[in-house]
Design an enzyme around this catalytic site. Structure first.
Site, PDB file in Angstrom:
ATOM      1  N   ASP A 185       0.846  -1.199   0.000  1.00 24.51           N
ATOM      2  CA  ASP A 185       0.000   0.000   0.000  1.00 24.51           C
ATOM      3  C   ASP A 185       0.875   1.240   0.000  1.00 24.51           C
ATOM      4  OD1 ASP A 185      -2.990  -0.017   0.119  1.00 24.51           O
ATOM      5  OD2 ASP A 185      -2.608  -1.612   1.572  1.00 24.51           O
ATOM      6  N   ASP A 242      -6.223   2.053   6.132  1.00 24.60           N
ATOM      7  CA  ASP A 242      -7.320   1.108   5.889  1.00 24.60           C
ATOM      8  C   ASP A 242      -6.896   0.085   4.825  1.00 24.60           C
ATOM      9  OD1 ASP A 242      -7.237   3.110   3.967  1.00 24.60           O
ATOM     10  OD2 ASP A 242      -9.411   3.190   3.709  1.00 24.60           O
ATOM     11  N   ASP A 273      -7.083  -3.123   2.940  1.00 24.82           N
ATOM     12  CA  ASP A 273      -8.177  -4.082   2.784  1.00 24.82           C
ATOM     13  C   ASP A 273      -7.829  -5.292   1.932  1.00 24.82           C
ATOM     14  OD1 ASP A 273      -8.095  -2.701   0.410  1.00 24.82           O
ATOM     15  OD2 ASP A 273     -10.072  -1.784   0.647  1.00 24.82           O
ATOM     16  N   ASP A 274      -6.573  -5.439   1.467  1.00 26.74           N
ATOM     17  CA  ASP A 274      -6.235  -6.631   0.702  1.00 26.74           C
ATOM     18  C   ASP A 274      -4.842  -7.136   1.068  1.00 26.74           C
ATOM     19  OD1 ASP A 274      -4.225  -5.468  -1.476  1.00 26.74           O
ATOM     20  OD2 ASP A 274      -5.924  -4.091  -1.376  1.00 26.74           O
ATOM     21  N   TYR A 303       4.481   0.674  -1.789  1.00 24.83           N
ATOM     22  CA  TYR A 303       4.604   0.643  -3.252  1.00 24.83           C
ATOM     23  C   TYR A 303       6.005   1.033  -3.727  1.00 24.83           C
ATOM     24  CZ  TYR A 303      -0.486   0.228  -3.929  1.00 24.83           C
ATOM     25  OH  TYR A 303      -1.791  -0.212  -3.947  1.00 24.83           O
ATOM     26  N   ARG A 326     -14.399   0.494   1.911  1.00 28.91           N
ATOM     27  CA  ARG A 326     -14.525   1.806   1.257  1.00 28.91           C
ATOM     28  C   ARG A 326     -15.730   1.926   0.332  1.00 28.91           C
ATOM     29  NH1 ARG A 326      -8.246   1.679  -0.894  1.00 28.91           N
ATOM     30  NH2 ARG A 326      -7.298   1.128   1.103  1.00 28.91           N
TER      31      ARG A 326
END
Length: 667
Positions: A204, A210, A212-213, A316, A504
């Site tokens: 991320d 947050d 989420d994966d 990233y 989201r």
């Protein structure tokens, strides 16, 4: 006079009833007069004394009469009021409250009073407020416009105004949902597999909370892959129809604005209990699927519930540096995590190659990120390119959403689906005219199919110029959301249902509940009705407009000195109309308008053709959609948050050498 004399007023009414009437919309000007724009493109002059009874944008019925040898329109009846609820700024005129609407065409102050309970002493010159129009001169016996101040948004000079004012304008919440005292997981009839020992990783942004994966990838010796995509599971805490569920549905999405976000769910869920934090055990919904060496998704799609524990919270840029340069300064993963990164990279390359050859891959465009000071001033704008790690996660999420679309289609025949119909049927013939002229190897019938439209998109991506691509986008349908499976032409996919961002997006929460029904074999706790598409589209439209409005405001703040400094920017043309062209500054993402007179101040020599998407100078094409040019900022309009630019290139007066041949012959 007529109002004081009943007989004369009656006579006037009788005369007016014999006059022709026209329905149309009011177009105001800066000089007090206006025009009645009729649907058949007729236009009638409205003198200043009649304009006092209407507002720009009002739809009215007007009588048409001749005054001083000129046809004029006198508005008589209000059909549709342009504004009812609006945002404006307080203006004190002789110590009396007025509100000036925050709109480029509405400059007159409207008499006002606060609603009961709002202390007028709190309202100062320039303060931002929400107001409701309560009186219109064309309705009843009203003589003037009047409004009621519903609430104060913020002080006149508050630097947080761009966010608070924009959210109020679009009637969006300015804070996350209120927290609950406690959260407990629901009894859903699901058995969760324990995958906490597997090395799932998250990738991320540095500041993302947050998450989420999380992903676990196995690269096999034959070149194929098995990937398990784990998605955070807020529906394990939120029951259908409860207070939190209703609020999430009303919000639709997390609101992402420059410099801040407003979560759809309370932060203790989105940023803590459901966020896939490193070394924290979390409930998830998972999809496991095989991908062959050519990037083809196999038929062994398996959805299941699980407990996972992310073993690495990666960024990233760090992952991209590692893969692009062979190393990352100040960071190195252990062998297990490195193996995961390389396996995910291999999977993404295989899927990307398949999509490039068989579906549609969008050209990479950078993201623009505002850096703000603690007191909400703009410090800088950073350009974040789409890098290797971004594309890896993107391929995993697209794969997961294709799998969900297929499973929901096979099991139920419904879900929350994203779809795109290709070309707008009413504009297909015009699009074909452009393609024929460009000698594109496509027939009209091909473009009605998913395969043909995808092939066209791939052909356009391979062209040296983006002009034709930009032009054809004008003739395409919009992406939509519905509750039935349908092809997504813009992505080149036969079915697509998102479920990878339930923290989201409320639509993804619905799909989670459907997938849980697939897993458990029970009836779905929630099914999407016919209105779900309209609901999601409305939320998405409002959020995009809010994001754009805040960005425009911040760009004006950031570029306030650009005129004085004569800064040169590289700009890309994304729209052309008869008034000029709209461009995006590639250094920072700001949108600016270049009026035709700032390109060349000679109406006879310049033509801005919106139909063709070109600008001609002396009948020779000078600019077209997709072109890049150097520009200066000519004007920063703070009140309307607009940037006006001008090309650096100047066009000299025509000479015998550069005058078009037909003009030389006439001369």
């Amino acid at each position: 006079m007529f109002q004081d004399n009943p007989l004369l007023a009656q006579l006037k009414k009788q005369i007016q009833e014999t006059l022709p009437k026209k329905e149309g919309s009011i177009k105001a000007t800066d000089r007090g007069f206006g025009f009645l724009e009729v649907d058949n493109k007729e236009s009638f002059f409205i003198p200043p004394n009649y304009m006092k009874n209407v507002m720009h944008g009002d739809r009215v019925m007007a009588v048409i009469r001749t005054e001083k040898e000129r046809e004029v329109a006198e508005p008589q009846e209000l059909i549709e009021q342009f504004i009812t609820r609006f945002i404006g700024r307080v203006k004190l005129i002789r110590d009396r409250l007025h509100v000036v609407p925050d709109h480029p065409q509405l400059k007159d102050a409207i008499k006002a009073r606060p609603v009961k309970g709002l202390n007028p002493e709190l309202l100062k010159e320039g303060d931002w407020v929400v107001a409701n129009m309560t009186r219109h001169p064309l309705v009843g016996d009203n003589k003037t416009f009047f409004c009621e101040i519903k609430e104060k948004i913020t002080d006149s000079n508050d630097k947080i105004a761009p966010w608070w004012v924009t959210l109020a304008r679009h009637d969006l919440p300015n804070a996350e949902p209120a927290p609950q005292e406690s959260w407990s997981m629901l009894e859903e009839g699901l058995e969760r597999e324990d995958l906490t020992e597997l090395p799932f990783i998250t990738i991320d942004g540095e500041s993302t909370k947050d998450m989420d994966d999380a992903i676990y990838t196995v690269a096999k010796e034959d070149g194929s892959f098995e990937i398990t995509i784990a998605i955070a599971d807020p529906t394990s805490y939120i029951e259908v129809g409860d207070k939190m569920d209703k609020e999430a549905r009303e919000r639709g999405f997390t609101i992402y604005l420059p410099g801040r976000n407003i979560p759809m769910l309370p932060r203790e869920l989105s940023d803590e209990l459901c966020s896939l934090l490193e070394d924290e055990k979390r409930p998830t919904l998972c999809c496991r699927v095989s991908i062959d060496k050519d990037g083809v998704i196999q038929d062994d799609i398996h959805f299941f519930a699980a407990w996972i524990k992310s073993q690495a919270r990666l960024a990233y840029d760090n992952v991209s540096d590692l893969l692009e340069n062979g190393e990352c300064e100040n960071w190195a993963p252990n062998d297990t995590i490195l193996e995961q990164i390389k396996a995910l990279h291999g999977f993404a390359n295989a899927r990307s190659a398949w999509r490039a050859a068989n579906a549609v891959v969008f050209p990479d465009r950078p993201d623009y990120r505002f850096e703000l000071s603690e007191d909400n001033d703009v410090i800088a704008i950073h350009t974040d390119p789409r890098r290797t790690a971004n594309r890896m996660i993107e391929e995993a999420m697209i794969t997961a959403n294709i799998c969900a679309g297929r499973v929901l289609q096979d099991k139920f025949g419904f879900g929350v689906y994203n779809y795109h119909n290709g070309f707008n049927p009413e504009k297909l013939d015009t699009a074909m005219d452009f393609l024929t002229e460009a000698e594109a190897p496509f027939e009209k019938e091909q473009l009605l199919t998913l395969e043909g439209f995808s092939a066209l998109r791939r052909w356009l991506n391979a062209q040296d110029s983006t002009y034709l691509d930009n032009r054809l986008r004008k003739f395409q349908a919009y992406s939509e959301v519905g509750n039935k499976p349908a092809a997504h032409y813009a992505m080149g996919l036969d079915v697509y249902a998102t479920w990878t961002s339930p923290i989201r997006k409320y639509g993804d929460m619905i799909n989670h509940r459907l997938l849980k029904a697939v897993i458990s074999g029970l009836e779905p706790s929630q099914t999407p009705d016919e209105t779900v598409g309209e609901e999601i589209a409305m939320h998405r439209r409002n959020h995009r407009m809010a994001e754009r409005d805040v960005a425009d405001w911040l760009y004006v703040r950031l570029l306030k000195d650009a005129v004085k400094e004569a800064t040169v920017f590289t700009a890309e043309i994304f729209d052309i109309n008869r008034a000029g062209m709209r461009v995006r500054l590639l250094e920072n993402g700001a949108a600016a308008f270049i009026p035709a007179p700032l390109i060349l101040d000679n109406k006879e020599r310049i033509e801005c053709n919106g139909e063709l998407g070109i600008v001609n100078i002396d009948k020779v094409k000078e600019y077209q959609l997709g072109d890049q040019l150097e520009v200066n900022i000519a004007e920063v309009r703070t009140a309307t948050r607009q940037l006006v630019a001008k090309p650096v290139k100047q066009f000299p007066a025509p000479t015998a050498e550069n005058t078009p041949a037909e003009e030389s012959a006439e001369a």
